[in-house]
Write a protein that holds these residues in place. Structure first.
Motif, PDB file in Angstrom:
ATOM      1  N   ILE A   1      -4.569 -22.771 -49.879  1.00  0.00           N
ATOM      2  CA  ILE A   1      -3.252 -22.208 -49.604  1.00  0.00           C
ATOM      3  C   ILE A   1      -2.191 -23.295 -49.741  1.00  0.00           C
ATOM      4  N   ALA A   2      -1.123 -22.974 -50.472  1.00  0.00           N
ATOM      5  CA  ALA A   2       0.042 -23.857 -50.556  1.00  0.00           C
ATOM      6  C   ALA A   2       1.248 -23.119 -49.973  1.00  0.00           C
ATOM      7  N   ILE A   3       1.865 -23.697 -48.963  1.00  0.00           N
ATOM      8  CA  ILE A   3       3.093 -23.121 -48.406  1.00  0.00           C
ATOM      9  C   ILE A   3       4.248 -23.604 -49.274  1.00  0.00           C
ATOM     10  N   ASP A   4       4.841 -22.694 -50.043  1.00  0.00           N
ATOM     11  CA  ASP A   4       5.859 -23.066 -51.017  1.00  0.00           C
ATOM     12  C   ASP A   4       7.244 -23.228 -50.395  1.00  0.00           C
ATOM     13  N   LYS A   5       7.558 -22.385 -49.428  1.00  0.00           N
ATOM     14  CA  LYS A   5       8.903 -22.433 -48.853  1.00  0.00           C
ATOM     15  C   LYS A   5       8.901 -21.823 -47.459  1.00  0.00           C
ATOM     16  N   VAL A   6       9.633 -22.445 -46.544  1.00  0.00           N
ATOM     17  CA  VAL A   6       9.865 -21.892 -45.209  1.00  0.00           C
ATOM     18  C   VAL A   6      11.370 -21.921 -44.961  1.00  0.00           C
ATOM     19  N   GLU A   7      11.959 -20.745 -44.788  1.00  0.00           N
ATOM     20  CA  GLU A   7      13.391 -20.635 -44.511  1.00  0.00           C
ATOM     21  C   GLU A   7      13.570 -20.050 -43.116  1.00  0.00           C
ATOM     22  N   GLU A   8      14.236 -20.786 -42.248  1.00  0.00           N
ATOM     23  CA  GLU A   8      14.420 -20.355 -40.864  1.00  0.00           C
ATOM     24  C   GLU A   8      15.860 -19.925 -40.614  1.00  0.00           C
ATOM     25  N   THR A   9      16.020 -18.771 -39.994  1.00  0.00           N
ATOM     26  CA  THR A   9      17.310 -18.307 -39.501  1.00  0.00           C
ATOM     27  C   THR A   9      17.119 -17.921 -38.038  1.00  0.00           C
ATOM     28  N   PRO A  10      18.184 -17.738 -37.291  1.00  0.00           N
ATOM     29  CA  PRO A  10      18.020 -17.334 -35.891  1.00  0.00           C
ATOM     30  C   PRO A  10      17.245 -16.030 -35.732  1.00  0.00           C
ATOM     31  N   ALA A  11      17.322 -15.148 -36.736  1.00  0.00           N
ATOM     32  CA  ALA A  11      16.701 -13.822 -36.609  1.00  0.00           C
ATOM     33  C   ALA A  11      15.268 -13.780 -37.122  1.00  0.00           C
ATOM     34  N   ILE A  12      14.962 -14.569 -38.172  1.00  0.00           N
ATOM     35  CA  ILE A  12      13.658 -14.433 -38.829  1.00  0.00           C
ATOM     36  C   ILE A  12      13.302 -15.714 -39.571  1.00  0.00           C
ATOM     37  N   THR A  13      12.001 -15.957 -39.708  1.00  0.00           N
ATOM     38  CA  THR A  13      11.511 -17.067 -40.529  1.00  0.00           C
ATOM     39  C   THR A  13      10.820 -16.487 -41.750  1.00  0.00           C
ATOM     40  N   ARG A  14      11.294 -16.874 -42.936  1.00  0.00           N
ATOM     41  CA  ARG A  14      10.707 -16.393 -44.189  1.00  0.00           C
ATOM     42  C   ARG A  14       9.750 -17.447 -44.730  1.00  0.00           C
ATOM     43  N   VAL A  15       8.528 -17.005 -44.993  1.00  0.00           N
ATOM     44  CA  VAL A  15       7.490 -17.914 -45.481  1.00  0.00           C
ATOM     45  C   VAL A  15       6.969 -17.400 -46.811  1.00  0.00           C
ATOM     46  N   MET A  16       6.976 -18.275 -47.824  1.00  0.00           N
ATOM     47  CA  MET A  16       6.385 -17.938 -49.123  1.00  0.00           C
ATOM     48  C   MET A  16       5.209 -18.851 -49.371  1.00  0.00           C
ATOM     49  N   ALA A  17       4.053 -18.269 -49.719  1.00  0.00           N
ATOM     50  CA  ALA A  17       2.832 -19.054 -49.890  1.00  0.00           C
ATOM     51  C   ALA A  17       2.062 -18.583 -51.111  1.00  0.00           C
ATOM     52  N   THR A  18       1.354 -19.517 -51.745  1.00  0.00           N
ATOM     53  CA  THR A  18       0.509 -19.200 -52.893  1.00  0.00           C
ATOM     54  C   THR A  18      -0.950 -19.410 -52.525  1.00  0.00           C
ATOM     55  N   ILE A  19      -1.759 -18.412 -52.841  1.00  0.00           N
ATOM     56  CA  ILE A  19      -3.205 -18.484 -52.639  1.00  0.00           C
ATOM     57  C   ILE A  19      -3.836 -18.889 -53.960  1.00  0.00           C
ATOM     58  N   HIS A  20      -4.478 -20.042 -53.994  1.00  0.00           N
ATOM     59  CA  HIS A  20      -5.122 -20.534 -55.210  1.00  0.00           C
ATOM     60  C   HIS A  20      -6.601 -20.163 -55.190  1.00  0.00           C
ATOM     61  N   VAL A  21      -7.071 -19.548 -56.286  1.00  0.00           N
ATOM     62  CA  VAL A  21      -8.488 -19.202 -56.436  1.00  0.00           C
ATOM     63  C   VAL A  21      -8.983 -19.776 -57.766  1.00  0.00           C
ATOM     64  N   GLU A  22     -10.290 -19.656 -58.015  1.00  0.00           N
ATOM     65  CA  GLU A  22     -10.869 -20.273 -59.218  1.00  0.00           C
ATOM     66  C   GLU A  22     -11.075 -19.295 -60.368  1.00  0.00           C
ATOM     67  N   ARG A  23     -11.187 -17.991 -60.065  1.00  0.00           N
ATOM     68  CA  ARG A  23     -11.503 -17.042 -61.132  1.00  0.00           C
ATOM     69  C   ARG A  23     -10.606 -15.804 -61.052  1.00  0.00           C
ATOM     70  N   ASP A  24     -10.431 -15.150 -62.199  1.00  0.00           N
ATOM     71  CA  ASP A  24      -9.638 -13.918 -62.255  1.00  0.00           C
ATOM     72  C   ASP A  24     -10.243 -12.832 -61.374  1.00  0.00           C
ATOM     73  N   SER A  25     -11.584 -12.799 -61.298  1.00  0.00           N
ATOM     74  CA  SER A  25     -12.245 -11.777 -60.479  1.00  0.00           C
ATOM     75  C   SER A  25     -11.898 -11.952 -59.004  1.00  0.00           C
ATOM     76  N   GLN A  26     -11.772 -13.207 -58.569  1.00  0.00           N
ATOM     77  CA  GLN A  26     -11.394 -13.476 -57.181  1.00  0.00           C
ATOM     78  C   GLN A  26      -9.946 -13.061 -56.924  1.00  0.00           C
ATOM     79  N   LYS A  27      -9.098 -13.273 -57.906  1.00  0.00           N
ATOM     80  CA  LYS A  27      -7.708 -12.828 -57.787  1.00  0.00           C
ATOM     81  C   LYS A  27      -7.659 -11.320 -57.608  1.00  0.00           C
TER      82      LYS A  27
END
Length: 318
Positions: A234-260
């Protein structure tokens, strides 16, 4: 519950660490053992909150994660390590190497074994590693809440191993917390007098982003089980914090298309389930509302490449 990252930020900004009283004890304790003996569950229970992921799948832990317990008399820094096993790829070699490095870089080793089964070849292999180290060892028999009605033979098999090396033993349950006060007392007795290494309210030295990534990976292990075993990073690409909400964008890395395909699921159903469950855990971590967006990317044979491993945060630790 205060955000772990807030503790890290306040520490890095120079909040002073108190001076320890004369009889104060402190030190680093390496939690060593085979995969799936309950090391991460134990550390979470000792720390008092979830900082390490747990899973019924073996070899869950990848990084040496520090959990910090501070009492009026001592500060214990627990180092949770990957389960020691025979590696099958570059990632496995890095993980086992990091676990064995930890043996010589801590003040006390807590050798955790599974009290539901008798001492086996894997335990004896680790015992052989430990006898070549000068670090004091305590043998901890975990899962006493799950032992059979007559566990005498199981307990004796571990007692014989411990007696052969003059290691003290303690029985406990990481799941229920039974006998953990006795374990903690024994660990403190084996530490030397020392300073506060961290502020007393800190529970881990890992940044919040790392914990977020581990919570996402935990849900993948729980929901996909053997279909997508350990080919996930897992790579956490971006975390944006505001008083109301925290936005988290993450990428899941796998080895094969079948796993994706498995992770996305029909109509995106699996990815939605992973995201929903992980979001709930991250909200507990930061005590606030979270918007979590997940992406899946194929990185062929990333576990076999030192370059890919380094990019995803897996390095042999010094």
């Amino acid at each position: 519950m205060t955000s772990i990252d807030n503790h890290i930020l306040s520490f890095s900004e120079g909040v002073s660490i108190p001076q320890a009283p004369p009889e104060f004890k402190s030190g680093f304790i390496g939690i060593i053992g085979r995969p799936n003996v309950g090391k991460s569950t134990l550390m979470n229970q000792l720390v008092g909150q979830k900082i390490a992921i747990t899973s019924p799948v073996a070899q869950t832990t990848r990084n040496r994660l520090r959990g910090i317990v501070t009492t009026p008399d001592a500060q214990l820094i627990f180092v949770d390590t990957p389960g020691i096993h025979k590696p099958h790829h570059q990632l496995g070699e890095v993980l086992v190497r990091n676990a064995t490095i930890a043996i010589d870089s801590v003040d006390v080793v807590l050798f955790v074994v599974d009290g539901t089964v008798a001492c086996g070849a894997g335990d004896r292999f680790i015992a052989d590693l430990l006898i070549n180290s000068k670090t004091p060892v305590i043998a901890g028999i975990n899962k006493i809440d799950q032992q059979p009605a007559n566990p005498q033979n199981i307990n004796e098999s571990y007692q014989q191993m411990a007696d052969a090396h003059q290691w003290p033993t303690v029985k406990f349950s990481a799941m229920t917390g039974a006998e953990l006060p006795q374990l903690q007392t024994l660990l403190i007795e084996n530490l030397d007098h020392g300073p506060f290494y961290y502020p007393p309210d800190l529970v881990t030295d890992q940044p919040e982003r790392f914990i977020m990534g581990e919570l996402i990976r935990e849900q993948i292990l729980l929901l996909t089980r053997e279909e997508v075993p350990h080919s996930v990073a897992i790579a956490i690409d971006k975390v944006e914090e505001t008083p109301a909400i925290t936005r988290v964008m993450a990428t899941i890395h796998v080895e094969r298309d079948s796993q994706k395909g498995i992770l996305i699921g029909k109509g995106g159903s699996m990815l939605k389930a992973i995201g929903s469950a992980a979001r709930e855990q991250i909200q507990k971590l930061i005590s606030g509302k979270v918007y979590l967006e997940l992406f899946v990317k194929v990185q062929p044979k990333w576990r076999h490449s030192r370059v890919r491993l380094a990019e995803l945060g897996y390095r042999v630790e010094e």
